[in-house]
Write a protein that holds these residues in place. Sequence first.
Motif, PDB file in Angstrom:
ATOM      1  N   PHE A   1       0.903  -1.530  -0.050  1.00 39.24           N
ATOM      2  CA  PHE A   1      -0.081   0.056   0.092  1.00 39.24           C
ATOM      3  C   PHE A   1       0.857   1.215  -0.029  1.00 39.24           C
ATOM      4  CE2 PHE A   1      -1.889   3.361   2.532  1.00 39.24           C
ATOM      5  CZ  PHE A   1      -3.301   3.553   1.827  1.00 39.24           C
ATOM      6  N   LEU A   2       2.155   1.096   0.658  1.00 42.25           N
ATOM      7  CA  LEU A   2       3.073   2.125   0.861  1.00 42.25           C
ATOM      8  C   LEU A   2       4.135   1.776   1.119  1.00 42.25           C
ATOM      9  CD1 LEU A   2       2.247   5.389   0.809  1.00 42.25           C
ATOM     10  CD2 LEU A   2       2.311   5.328   3.389  1.00 42.25           C
ATOM     11  N   GLN A   3       5.212   2.612   0.624  1.00 45.36           N
ATOM     12  CA  GLN A   3       6.781   1.982   0.909  1.00 45.36           C
ATOM     13  C   GLN A   3       7.384   3.353   1.401  1.00 45.36           C
ATOM     14  OE1 GLN A   3       8.657  -0.918  -1.208  1.00 45.36           O
ATOM     15  NE2 GLN A   3       7.178  -0.914  -2.856  1.00 45.36           N
ATOM     16  N   ALA A   4       8.455   2.912   2.417  1.00 43.07           N
ATOM     17  CA  ALA A   4       9.365   4.172   2.827  1.00 43.07           C
ATOM     18  C   ALA A   4       9.778   4.994   1.700  1.00 43.07           C
ATOM     19  CB  ALA A   4      10.610   3.786   3.463  1.00 43.07           C
ATOM     20  N   GLY A   5       9.446   6.348   1.741  1.00 40.18           N
ATOM     21  CA  GLY A   5      10.061   7.242   0.909  1.00 40.18           C
ATOM     22  C   GLY A   5       8.829   7.865   0.060  1.00 40.18           C
ATOM     23  N   ASP A   6       7.876   6.957  -0.009  1.00 39.94           N
ATOM     24  CA  ASP A   6       6.555   7.346  -0.885  1.00 39.94           C
ATOM     25  C   ASP A   6       6.007   8.684  -0.447  1.00 39.94           C
ATOM     26  OD1 ASP A   6       7.191   5.191  -2.454  1.00 39.94           O
ATOM     27  OD2 ASP A   6       5.187   4.151  -1.785  1.00 39.94           O
ATOM     28  N   LYS A   7       5.286   9.419  -1.195  1.00 38.33           N
ATOM     29  CA  LYS A   7       4.641  10.744  -0.793  1.00 38.33           C
ATOM     30  C   LYS A   7       3.257  10.001  -0.037  1.00 38.33           C
ATOM     31  CE  LYS A   7       6.094  14.540  -3.927  1.00 38.33           C
ATOM     32  NZ  LYS A   7       5.712  15.234  -4.936  1.00 38.33           N
ATOM     33  N   VAL A   8       2.741  10.443   0.964  1.00 40.84           N
ATOM     34  CA  VAL A   8       1.403  10.205   1.698  1.00 40.84           C
ATOM     35  C   VAL A   8       0.343  11.036   0.996  1.00 40.84           C
ATOM     36  CG1 VAL A   8       0.353   9.903   3.924  1.00 40.84           C
ATOM     37  CG2 VAL A   8       2.641   9.481   3.720  1.00 40.84           C
ATOM     38  N   LEU A   9      -0.105  10.345  -0.105  1.00 40.22           N
ATOM     39  CA  LEU A   9      -1.299  11.160  -0.576  1.00 40.22           C
ATOM     40  C   LEU A   9      -2.558  10.466  -0.313  1.00 40.22           C
ATOM     41  CD1 LEU A   9       0.486  10.766  -4.180  1.00 40.22           C
ATOM     42  CD2 LEU A   9       0.460  12.759  -2.426  1.00 40.22           C
ATOM     43  N   GLU A  10      -2.941   9.565   0.313  1.00 40.16           N
ATOM     44  CA  GLU A  10      -4.126   8.757   0.652  1.00 40.16           C
ATOM     45  C   GLU A  10      -4.010   8.145   1.814  1.00 40.16           C
ATOM     46  OE1 GLU A  10      -4.600   7.147  -3.249  1.00 40.16           O
ATOM     47  OE2 GLU A  10      -3.235   5.611  -2.665  1.00 40.16           O
TER      48      GLU A  10
END
Lengths: 194, 194
Positions: free
Chosen positions: A39-48
């Motif tokens: 769903f998300l990985q380190a470094g990703d922007k938190v968009l949702e």
Amino acid sequence: MKYPQLYQQFSQWTNIPTDQWSMFESKLMERIFSKGEYFLQAGDKVLEFGIILNGIFRLYYTDKNGKEHIKTFRKNGDLLGAYAEMLMNIPSRTYIQAMESSKIILINKDDFYPFYTKHVCWQILGRIAAERHFLSKEQREFEFLQLDVIERYQKFCDEFDCLIGKIPQHQIASYLGVTPVALSRVLSRSRKVK
Amino acid sequence: MKYPQLYQQFSQWTNIPTDQWSMFESKLMERIFSKGEYFLQAGDKVLEFGIILNGIFRLYYTDKNGKEHIKTFRKNGDLLGAYAEMLMNIPSRTYIQAMESSKIILINKDDFYPFYTKHVCWQILGRIAAERHFLSKEQREFEFLQLDVIERYQKFCDEFDCLIGKIPQHQIASYLGVTPVALSRVLSRSRKVK
DNA sequence: TTTAGTCATTAACCAGTGTTAATGATGGTA
DNA sequence: TACCATCATTAACACTGGTTAATGACTAAA
């Protein structure tokens, strides 16, 4: 109404006018995650962020040696996302991975924030979500300060009973803050006592 | 306006209409705690919370063996109270003790709650307070999962720098989750390395 | 000044954990 | 079937931390 179950859940906390709810629902998207998918990985922007309809996710980060440390698991009805990073408006430090095929509802952060000014019910929901997140961390702090490994394991079984068997033991160890070897030893010792 | 400094602090988070603020101020009480005096003890009903004008408090609970475990310290500008217990509406499990002569502003829980329905700004403040409480616990979880004792000690020094010297070392050890003996050993080792 | 209390340090001993490595079980895939 | 990857278990060793106890520094009270 597309998600009466979700509406029920939110309505526990505060009354939501139907016009607010339908505006909210119009922003929701569904997504399926297959086992192992992120769903998300380190470094990703938190968009949702999401709400889990069914499935299990694990949330963890890695340290400087590349070792994983599991923060928590999320299951049906739980919020899903890098909550702390979203609040701080920084990139994710957290990996969020599906542990089995899972279905979630998604909403963009930027689609949600405007609701805060549309109606007070969203502020109330935001406050209660924050309070509940706080309480679970307070509970975890209690367990680290007061309980030894075996007691923490028992607490884990109480809280996540439905997940035993679906989560490999070495990941439970990581959640408890010990190595897989240590947890295996402790469990073996406690079996002998009984 | 009796507490412009407090108004400033709250206004960082959201705009508070002056009529709301004066209603709020009319509910506030001041109280002095002398060194060693308790703001709250385990078993007490949680009737009020405070904001520290000056001084230091420690928050801790005791385990089944009577051993103390320090949850955190609170200083100028911090909220003071058994936050989790207040949210859960249960008696305090937490002891809150002044570590030096301290002055705080008090408000009754039952005087505050009605503000939630008077104006949205109080909901926003409640949400932000909850979010900040969450973030500090999330940070603490990170430290327990990823850092060893000496690293946790350094983090403590960063966060509570102004308190070093005012807090006995064995209480810092308790906050870090180790015994005074262990902390003393670790510090002595790290001094030799330098 | 004497006394008692609090606190940090250090030593000695022991229990528990981390680390590495070997073994065996399981389950999926070619 | 054979092969591979993942995982739990166990052993051996080194090390850390808990426990207890002794010591000395410091402070406050008598």
